[in-house]
Write an enzyme that holds these catalytic residues in place. Structure first.
Site, PDB file in Angstrom:
ATOM      1  N   CYS A 196     -22.252 -26.867  25.318  1.00 25.09           N
ATOM      2  CA  CYS A 196     -22.109 -28.196  25.914  1.00 25.09           C
ATOM      3  C   CYS A 196     -22.108 -28.158  27.438  1.00 25.09           C
ATOM      4  O   CYS A 196     -22.851 -28.889  28.096  1.00 25.09           O
ATOM      5  CB  CYS A 196     -20.836 -28.859  25.394  1.00 25.09           C
TER       6      CYS A 196
ATOM      7  N   CYS B  98     -34.774 -31.343  15.961  1.00 24.01           N
ATOM      8  CA  CYS B  98     -33.677 -31.722  15.067  1.00 24.01           C
ATOM      9  C   CYS B  98     -32.323 -31.627  15.759  1.00 24.01           C
ATOM     10  O   CYS B  98     -31.442 -32.468  15.523  1.00 24.01           O
ATOM     11  CB  CYS B  98     -33.702 -30.867  13.805  1.00 24.01           C
TER      12      CYS B  98
ATOM     13  N   CYS C 120     -35.277  -7.068  15.012  1.00 23.62           N
ATOM     14  CA  CYS C 120     -34.741  -7.729  16.206  1.00 23.62           C
ATOM     15  C   CYS C 120     -33.223  -7.773  16.125  1.00 23.62           C
ATOM     16  O   CYS C 120     -32.656  -8.233  15.129  1.00 23.62           O
ATOM     17  CB  CYS C 120     -35.310  -9.134  16.339  1.00 23.62           C
TER      18      CYS C 120
ATOM     19  N   CYS D 239     -17.839 -36.161  22.798  1.00 28.53           N
ATOM     20  CA  CYS D 239     -19.283 -36.358  22.671  1.00 28.53           C
ATOM     21  C   CYS D 239     -19.634 -37.842  22.624  1.00 28.53           C
ATOM     22  O   CYS D 239     -20.615 -38.281  23.237  1.00 28.53           O
ATOM     23  CB  CYS D 239     -19.792 -35.676  21.403  1.00 28.53           C
TER      24      CYS D 239
ATOM     25  N   CYS E  54     -39.258  -8.543   7.070  1.00 32.34           N
ATOM     26  CA  CYS E  54     -39.864  -8.512   8.402  1.00 32.34           C
ATOM     27  C   CYS E  54     -40.246  -7.080   8.757  1.00 32.34           C
ATOM     28  O   CYS E  54     -39.622  -6.124   8.292  1.00 32.34           O
ATOM     29  CB  CYS E  54     -38.884  -9.070   9.446  1.00 32.34           C
TER      30      CYS E  54
ATOM     31  N   ASP F  91     -32.591 -24.048   8.055  1.00 33.20           N
ATOM     32  CA  ASP F  91     -32.911 -22.649   8.323  1.00 33.20           C
ATOM     33  C   ASP F  91     -31.692 -21.855   8.762  1.00 33.20           C
ATOM     34  O   ASP F  91     -31.619 -20.650   8.551  1.00 33.20           O
ATOM     35  CB  ASP F  91     -33.995 -22.597   9.402  1.00 33.20           C
TER      36      ASP F  91
ATOM     37  N   CYS G  23     -29.337 -34.875  11.139  1.00 35.10           N
ATOM     38  CA  CYS G  23     -30.275 -33.813  10.798  1.00 35.10           C
ATOM     39  C   CYS G  23     -30.498 -33.823   9.290  1.00 35.10           C
ATOM     40  O   CYS G  23     -30.243 -34.813   8.622  1.00 35.10           O
ATOM     41  CB  CYS G  23     -29.796 -32.460  11.311  1.00 35.10           C
TER      42      CYS G  23
ATOM     43  N   CYS H 181     -31.508 -11.270  15.292  1.00 38.64           N
ATOM     44  CA  CYS H 181     -32.075 -12.109  14.232  1.00 38.64           C
ATOM     45  C   CYS H 181     -30.988 -12.684  13.320  1.00 38.64           C
ATOM     46  O   CYS H 181     -30.170 -11.947  12.773  1.00 38.64           O
ATOM     47  CB  CYS H 181     -33.068 -11.310  13.400  1.00 38.64           C
TER      48      CYS H 181
ATOM     49  N   ARG I 268     -36.584  -6.775  20.686  1.00 38.30           N
ATOM     50  CA  ARG I 268     -37.580  -6.949  19.629  1.00 38.30           C
ATOM     51  C   ARG I 268     -38.294  -5.623  19.376  1.00 38.30           C
ATOM     52  O   ARG I 268     -39.401  -5.375  19.864  1.00 38.30           O
ATOM     53  CB  ARG I 268     -38.577  -8.056  19.999  1.00 38.30           C
TER      54      ARG I 268
END
Length: 426
Positions: free
Chosen positions: A358, A263, A30, A326, A26, A285, A269, A33, A146
């Site tokens: 939550c 997602c 940041c 949950c 990059c 990711d 997922c 990140c 950033r």
């Protein structure tokens, strides 16, 4: 490329890939990140650049795995523009070569925008790319977090990229992080994004841990809830029909009987894997770690990997490992336990696996449920956004008529109005 390389059949269910053509490289630094440090996964020296062979195989496999007739390619980073404009020219050429007749392709580029000059924007417009720009709303917030590699803020350059894209006919999506600082300035953040005039924004909560403790820049559950409710009220009162806020649209879709496309809101997922620059495939990711590497496209097809037992188990764990709190929650349908990466809080009575944010989400859902249901109902009656807002305002005025600050709140909480919903009335 040889024809005997693995392509595989169409996947069991549709999936999206985050392709990272330069891995974690990059041009910004940041501070929050989550991809910082991924270079350690590779022996040095290492060339963080997707080769033509890997690009070719990825495009062929992903098209082969797709049920069609629309194939969605997402280019992510690091900073994906560092692959260079010629890389994307080649990618588009290969997509057109391998796309079946009658199918179409959709490309999304998620970028910080720093390198987007007129040549880039002209290409993106000509090839109908959707573009996401990372921008943190208010200038002082953006420039706090950033910064470029020299330590300089990047807000002005990012805004210039937004304006340049708009001049070429592209209205970029705006992706904004919610840090602890941003949570204290919800209206400044929202209005800063709104005033860029792109019409679409999304908010990503920053939750980071170091040595087991949540970092100071991470948003707290209470802060996140207050941020969302403040932004929601501003949007509902002033921008309904003019601005799309991803979170609000997704929640409304679920409450209208649909299915969320995000997602973290889904019951399971695992349908958004990562293809790294070297062809390695990871579960998600947020899980680009050795233990979540599910293979590589040189030795197995994408469809085989995404439908393999390891990835299916990764996806179903989101549902199967939900704590009891949950499972009995009234907001389960619009949350489904949140993102697995942040399910490290303690549920009642001490059960592990509660989503860290939550409490904030519960605050927002309780606040937004009635008005969003009403928006959906009035929309189905054919009312336009301005008429919906007028009706909501009239309903609110009727509900609050004759109620003072010290009277019981009309929401039924039992608290005084000044201690409850007083500031939220129209």
């Amino acid at each position: 490329m040889q024809d005997d390389l693995p392509l595989g059949p169409a996947a069991r269910e549709p999936f999206v890939v985050m392709a990272k053509p330069v891995g974690p490289l990059c041009n910004l630094n940041c501070s929050y990140c989550y991809y910082v440090g991924k270079e350690r996964l590779y022996e040095r020296p290492h060339r963080f650049r997707m080769s033509q062979n890997v690009l070719d195989l990825y495009i062929r496999q992903f098209i082969a795995a797709s049920p069609g007739p629309i194939v969605q390619f997402t280019w992510h980073g690091g900073e994906p523009t560092l692959a260079g404009l010629d890389f994307y020219r080649l990618a588009v050429q290969l997509q057109k070569e391998y796309l079946p007749e009658g199918w179409t392709v959709w490309n999304n580029l998620q970028t910080n925008g720093i390198v987007l000059d007129d040549a880039w924007c002209a290409f993106l417009a000509a090839e109908h790319f959707d573009v996401g720009i990372s921008v943190d709303g208010a200038k002082w917030l953006h420039d706090t977090y950033r910064r470029d590699r020299s330590g300089d803020g990047t807000y002005e350059r990012t805004v210039a990229a937004v304006r340049r894209l708009q001049a070429h006919g592209i209205q970029p999506d705006l992706l904004c992080t919610v840090t602890s600082d941003a949570a204290r300035e919800p209206l400044a953040v929202y209005r800063g994004l709104r005033d860029l005039g792109t019409g679409w924004m999304q908010f990503i909560p920053i939750v980071r841990r170091q040595e087991g403790a949540v970092t100071e820049d991470s948003v707290t559950p209470t802060g996140y809830g207050q941020f969302l409710t403040a932004v929601f009220d501003e949007w509902l009162h002033h921008d309904l029909g003019r601005v799309q806020v991803q979170m609000f649209s997704e929640v409304a879709r679920v409450w209208a009987g649909g299915t969320a496309s995000l997602c973290w809101m889904a019951s399971t997922c695992g349908r958004v894997p990562v293809v790294e620059h070297d062809g390695s495939v990871y579960a998600c990711d947020h899980f680009v770690e050795p233990g979540y590497r599910i293979g590589d496209i040189a030795s197995a097809s994408l469809s085989t990997l995404v439908d393999g037992p390891a990835q299916l188990r990764f996806g179903s764990d989101k549902r199967d490992l939900l704590p009891a709190q949950c499972r009995s929650c009234p907001w389960l349908a619009v949350c489904n336990g949140g993102c697995p990466k942040d399910r490290f809080a303690a549920a009642e009575p001490g059960e592990a696996g509660l989503y860290y944010l939550c409490d904030g989400l519960r605050q927002f859902f309780a606040h937004a449920e009635q008005p969003l249901h009403e928006v959906v109902r009035l929309s189905r009656r054919g009312l336009r956004p301005d008429a919906i807002v007028a009706q909501l305002r009239a309903d609110s005025e009727a509900r609050w008529r004759g109620i003072g600050r010290n009277d019981p709140c009309p929401c039924g909480s039992g608290r005084k109005a000044k201690q409850c919903c007083w500031s939220e009335r129209w």
